[in-house]
Design an enzyme around this catalytic site. Sequence first.
Site, PDB file in Angstrom:
ATOM      1  N   TRP A   1     -70.390 -24.670  46.274  1.00 14.33           N
ATOM      2  CA  TRP A   1     -70.392 -24.272  44.864  1.00 14.33           C
ATOM      3  C   TRP A   1     -69.279 -23.239  44.756  1.00 14.33           C
ATOM      4  O   TRP A   1     -69.342 -22.177  45.365  1.00 14.33           O
ATOM      5  CB  TRP A   1     -71.732 -23.647  44.466  1.00 14.33           C
ATOM      6  CG  TRP A   1     -71.860 -23.370  43.008  1.00 14.33           C
ATOM      7  CD1 TRP A   1     -72.263 -24.238  42.030  1.00 14.33           C
ATOM      8  CD2 TRP A   1     -71.620 -22.106  42.346  1.00 14.33           C
ATOM      9  NE1 TRP A   1     -72.275 -23.616  40.818  1.00 14.33           N
ATOM     10  CE2 TRP A   1     -71.878 -22.304  40.977  1.00 14.33           C
ATOM     11  CE3 TRP A   1     -71.200 -20.847  42.777  1.00 14.33           C
ATOM     12  CZ2 TRP A   1     -71.745 -21.286  40.037  1.00 14.33           C
ATOM     13  CZ3 TRP A   1     -71.060 -19.843  41.843  1.00 14.33           C
ATOM     14  CH2 TRP A   1     -71.329 -20.063  40.494  1.00 14.33           C
TER      15      TRP A   1
ATOM     16  N   ASN B   1     -71.266 -19.419  53.689  1.00 17.51           N
ATOM     17  CA  ASN B   1     -71.966 -19.322  52.408  1.00 17.51           C
ATOM     18  C   ASN B   1     -72.071 -17.840  52.073  1.00 17.51           C
ATOM     19  O   ASN B   1     -72.574 -17.062  52.887  1.00 17.51           O
ATOM     20  CB  ASN B   1     -73.369 -19.943  52.530  1.00 17.51           C
ATOM     21  CG  ASN B   1     -74.218 -19.672  51.295  1.00 17.51           C
ATOM     22  OD1 ASN B   1     -73.700 -19.539  50.195  1.00 17.51           O
ATOM     23  ND2 ASN B   1     -75.515 -19.588  51.489  1.00 17.51           N
ATOM     24  N   GLY B   2     -71.573 -17.455  50.901  1.00 12.36           N
ATOM     25  CA  GLY B   2     -71.598 -16.045  50.496  1.00 12.36           C
ATOM     26  C   GLY B   2     -70.266 -15.688  49.858  1.00 12.36           C
ATOM     27  O   GLY B   2     -69.519 -16.582  49.440  1.00 12.36           O
TER      28      GLY B   2
ATOM     29  N   ARG C   1     -77.702 -26.886  46.429  1.00 13.00           N
ATOM     30  CA  ARG C   1     -77.116 -25.545  46.506  1.00 13.00           C
ATOM     31  C   ARG C   1     -75.681 -25.519  45.998  1.00 13.00           C
ATOM     32  O   ARG C   1     -75.087 -24.435  45.871  1.00 13.00           O
ATOM     33  CB  ARG C   1     -77.144 -25.041  47.955  1.00 13.00           C
ATOM     34  CG  ARG C   1     -78.529 -24.972  48.543  1.00 13.00           C
ATOM     35  CD  ARG C   1     -78.470 -24.510  49.990  1.00 13.00           C
ATOM     36  NE  ARG C   1     -78.031 -23.137  50.084  1.00 13.00           N
ATOM     37  CZ  ARG C   1     -78.822 -22.078  50.023  1.00 13.00           C
ATOM     38  NH1 ARG C   1     -80.118 -22.255  49.878  1.00 13.00           N
ATOM     39  NH2 ARG C   1     -78.336 -20.868  50.111  1.00 13.00           N
TER      40      ARG C   1
ATOM     41  N   GLU D   1     -87.740 -21.835  27.261  1.00 16.92           N
ATOM     42  CA  GLU D   1     -87.686 -22.720  28.421  1.00 16.92           C
ATOM     43  C   GLU D   1     -87.282 -24.141  28.000  1.00 16.92           C
ATOM     44  O   GLU D   1     -86.484 -24.792  28.678  1.00 16.92           O
ATOM     45  CB  GLU D   1     -89.050 -22.726  29.127  1.00 16.92           C
ATOM     46  CG  GLU D   1     -89.157 -23.641  30.320  1.00 16.92           C
ATOM     47  CD  GLU D   1     -88.130 -23.364  31.434  1.00 16.92           C
ATOM     48  OE1 GLU D   1     -87.465 -22.327  31.407  1.00 16.92           O
ATOM     49  OE2 GLU D   1     -88.001 -24.238  32.308  1.00 16.92           O
TER      50      GLU D   1
ATOM     51  N   GLU E   1     -79.374 -27.448  30.152  1.00 19.30           N
ATOM     52  CA  GLU E   1     -78.855 -27.613  31.505  1.00 19.30           C
ATOM     53  C   GLU E   1     -78.797 -29.059  31.959  1.00 19.30           C
ATOM     54  O   GLU E   1     -77.911 -29.425  32.720  1.00 19.30           O
ATOM     55  CB  GLU E   1     -79.556 -26.711  32.529  1.00 19.30           C
ATOM     56  CG  GLU E   1     -81.005 -26.971  32.813  1.00 19.30           C
ATOM     57  CD  GLU E   1     -81.566 -25.989  33.851  1.00 19.30           C
ATOM     58  OE1 GLU E   1     -82.772 -25.797  33.852  1.00 19.30           O
ATOM     59  OE2 GLU E   1     -80.820 -25.430  34.668  1.00 19.30           O
TER      60      GLU E   1
ATOM     61  N   LYS F   1     -83.964 -26.010  29.375  1.00 15.45           N
ATOM     62  CA  LYS F   1     -84.050 -27.314  30.055  1.00 15.45           C
ATOM     63  C   LYS F   1     -83.097 -28.301  29.396  1.00 15.45           C
ATOM     64  O   LYS F   1     -82.361 -29.014  30.053  1.00 15.45           O
ATOM     65  CB  LYS F   1     -85.488 -27.821  29.948  1.00 15.45           C
ATOM     66  CG  LYS F   1     -86.270 -28.240  31.077  1.00 15.45           C
ATOM     67  CD  LYS F   1     -86.436 -27.552  32.367  1.00 15.45           C
ATOM     68  CE  LYS F   1     -85.506 -26.533  32.838  1.00 15.45           C
ATOM     69  NZ  LYS F   1     -86.029 -25.522  33.702  1.00 15.45           N
TER      70      LYS F   1
ATOM     71  N   LYS G   1     -78.803 -24.724  42.489  1.00 19.42           N
ATOM     72  CA  LYS G   1     -80.207 -24.341  42.393  1.00 19.42           C
ATOM     73  C   LYS G   1     -80.459 -22.926  42.875  1.00 19.42           C
ATOM     74  O   LYS G   1     -81.293 -22.213  42.337  1.00 19.42           O
ATOM     75  CB  LYS G   1     -81.062 -25.317  43.200  1.00 19.42           C
ATOM     76  CG  LYS G   1     -82.526 -25.054  43.064  1.00 19.42           C
ATOM     77  CD  LYS G   1     -83.319 -26.306  42.991  1.00 19.42           C
ATOM     78  CE  LYS G   1     -84.754 -26.019  42.577  1.00 19.42           C
ATOM     79  NZ  LYS G   1     -84.883 -25.916  41.127  1.00 19.42           N
TER      80      LYS G   1
ATOM     81  N   HIS H   1     -83.999 -14.672   9.731  1.00 20.76           N
ATOM     82  CA  HIS H   1     -83.043 -13.563   9.822  1.00 20.76           C
ATOM     83  C   HIS H   1     -81.670 -14.006  10.303  1.00 20.76           C
ATOM     84  O   HIS H   1     -80.861 -13.176  10.704  1.00 20.76           O
ATOM     85  CB  HIS H   1     -83.603 -12.478  10.761  1.00 20.76           C
ATOM     86  CG  HIS H   1     -84.873 -11.863  10.255  1.00 20.76           C
ATOM     87  ND1 HIS H   1     -84.927 -11.076   9.128  1.00 20.76           N
ATOM     88  CD2 HIS H   1     -86.150 -11.979  10.707  1.00 20.76           C
ATOM     89  CE1 HIS H   1     -86.185 -10.700   8.914  1.00 20.76           C
ATOM     90  NE2 HIS H   1     -86.944 -11.240   9.864  1.00 20.76           N
TER      91      HIS H   1
ATOM     92  N   CYS I   1     -73.778 -22.718  47.968  1.00 22.60           N
ATOM     93  CA  CYS I   1     -73.265 -23.485  49.096  1.00 22.60           C
ATOM     94  C   CYS I   1     -74.385 -23.752  50.115  1.00 22.60           C
ATOM     95  O   CYS I   1     -75.289 -22.948  50.283  1.00 22.60           O
ATOM     96  CB  CYS I   1     -72.131 -22.780  49.834  1.00 22.60           C
ATOM     97  SG  CYS I   1     -70.755 -22.328  48.777  1.00 22.60           S
TER      98      CYS I   1
HETATM   99  O1  M6R Z   1     -84.766 -19.505  42.340  1.00 25.69           O
HETATM  100  P1  M6R Z   1     -84.939 -18.690  41.108  1.00 25.69           P
HETATM  101  O2  M6R Z   1     -86.234 -18.963  40.434  1.00 25.69           O
HETATM  102  O3  M6R Z   1     -84.736 -17.243  41.347  1.00 25.69           O
HETATM  103  O4  M6R Z   1     -83.797 -19.182  40.142  1.00 25.69           O
HETATM  104  C1  M6R Z   1     -83.563 -18.544  38.925  1.00 25.69           C
HETATM  105  C2  M6R Z   1     -82.680 -19.371  38.047  1.00 25.69           C
HETATM  106  O5  M6R Z   1     -81.426 -19.553  38.635  1.00 25.69           O
HETATM  107  C3  M6R Z   1     -83.285 -20.746  37.775  1.00 25.69           C
HETATM  108  O6  M6R Z   1     -84.548 -20.646  37.220  1.00 25.69           O
HETATM  109  C4  M6R Z   1     -82.387 -21.562  36.819  1.00 25.69           C
HETATM  110  O7  M6R Z   1     -82.394 -20.995  35.559  1.00 25.69           O
HETATM  111  C5  M6R Z   1     -82.848 -23.011  36.812  1.00 25.69           C
HETATM  112  N1  M6R Z   1     -81.737 -23.884  36.928  1.00 25.69           N
HETATM  113  C6  M6R Z   1     -83.606 -23.366  35.606  1.00 25.69           C
HETATM  114  O8  M6R Z   1     -83.979 -24.698  35.540  1.00 25.69           O
END
Ligand code: M6R
Length: 614
Positions: free
Chosen positions: A75, A101-102, A27, A487, A494, A491, A609, A510, A2
Amino acid sequence: MCGIVGYTGSSQAAPFLIEGLKTLEYRGYDSAGVEILDASGRLRGVKCAGRVSALADRCKTEDLRSTCGIAHTRWATHDAPTDRNAHPHESCDGRIAIVHNGIIENYRALREELQARGHTFRSETDSEVVAHLVEETMSGAASGNLLEALRLATRRLEGTWAIVAMSADEPGVLACARKGSPLVLASTEGGAYAASDITALAGVTSHVLQLDDGQLARMLPSGEVAVYDEQGDAVAEPDSLDIDWDASAATLGGYDDFMAKEIAEQPAAIERLLEGRFADGRVLLDELTLSDEQIAQIDRVYVVACGTSLHVGLLARRLIERWARIPVVAVAASEFIYEDVLVTDHTLCVIITQSGETADTLAAARKMRAAGANVFAITNVLGSTAARESDGVLYIKAGPEVCVASTKAYTAQMVAASILALLLAQKNGSMATGEVGRKFRELRHVPDLMRTVLDRSWQAKAAAHDFEHASSALFIGRAANSATASEGALKLKEVSYLHAEAYPAGEMKHGPIALLEPGFPVVAICPRDNVRDKMFSNIQEAIARGATCVAVATDGDEDVAAVASRVMWIPECPDNIVPIVAVLHLQMLARYVALARGCDVDKPRNLAKSVTVE
Ligand code: M6R
């Protein structure tokens, strides 16, 4: 997660509030809302499920003229992202409004208690209890003093919060409270501002106040911001921070989306990060606030992070073990709370977090500090909680990363981890000075290597066609590039919602090999390194089962070109540099696949994010 913003001053509030929400939308974007105090002294809100753009459209038909207001982009943690559950939330009498927020962990008990006293709830959220508690304290012990009412209300809360409250009974005053969720404030000639992070304030000030856990603040239309502690006593010198980010850095600047912009920004980000990090044959990292003797004695390193940052951690583990000869445990922060940690007087904990606000990572860091470890943060966001709570912090200087999918922070964090590993190796004598210098010069080539890969974006664009009709994809790599595969798969998942799985290539036989059938896309990271021949065998095993192989290979590797359906080429580079360069192809591939599937690459569904809940 949020995002919250608040303003009181001499200008119209709504334009800042809406623009602020747009900046903070990374956020969370399940619902959004704004509330102002109108000319007749009534609080009036507009809120709706969906994105800030939907809220902005609704606001066009509303009279929101006011110089004081609060706003929120959500969120969802508790119950559905509906109009009703959108913030701001009001008290029964409509004279108090809050954004939060929280997570209020004890909200069920509080809600029952408040309902028993006659309060009527309009939403299913945990946050709404705050509005009702403030309503009670405002008319009770705090007798019309909004800040005191909020202070007394927060004494009843368990959990985490950043709250901004307004009241029709104290026109123009905003009251804020913080525990566990970020909140920054600005005092300017034109008024006082509050926001979840500095990006929303970069256009109005270059100096912000940061609330510490337990602190509260009163904001006045004159721009005055007064900070108080949990007991209600004034804090003479609250924490502050100078912002050196250019506000325009968080705008699209001619790119179609932030993901494209941030992918393109990587070479410049790495150049900024490397500047001033090496002189007279030595790596410079004063941010690691340990003496040379203490560094030389480090006997164990924990690297803790989440998501993309965890993939950096997997690489960091290899570099520190190989170069500095120190045993390293790399672990997902969300799992870390269940781990038995072995902390000695010489244990270093490295947390890697772009936002510096990831709740799991912060919890891990706190656990390690409590156990006696020195905590070192690698982060992007100035003044973030990770930065403030660590013994030392290395800022990666990537600039604001707006796209939810991390790209430029990933590669900058890998370079930061390389600098740290070299520093440890140099200080404990595991690597000769000349070798440290050679490795550092290799890092200096990274920006140009990246530019070469970016110029080849057409290769990822062409490869994206192989995913058009796929329902799943497998990413494989070996050694350091098994993290690159992870990674790449993350990517793709997501931003394109295409299922993707990453496996160390040697593990394919395996189990995962059973997935393969004609046309199944396999992305193989196969640079010319010491495991290239084994990777090449894995590619052939996949192709033998009819898989469509998209390879990342080193210029001139004709064997790979002969068997793969597509190749995304990288220039020749040292083994430790390959993961930093090769991943650019995978970032571009994910974006092209997502665009072909009609996805919003910057704001993928269900994600935020900054993941501030555990
Ligand atoms: O802000 P942070 O690097 O701690 O965030 C960690 C993950 O939430 C973040 O890397 C997430 O996996 C991203 N959406 C990846 O693209």
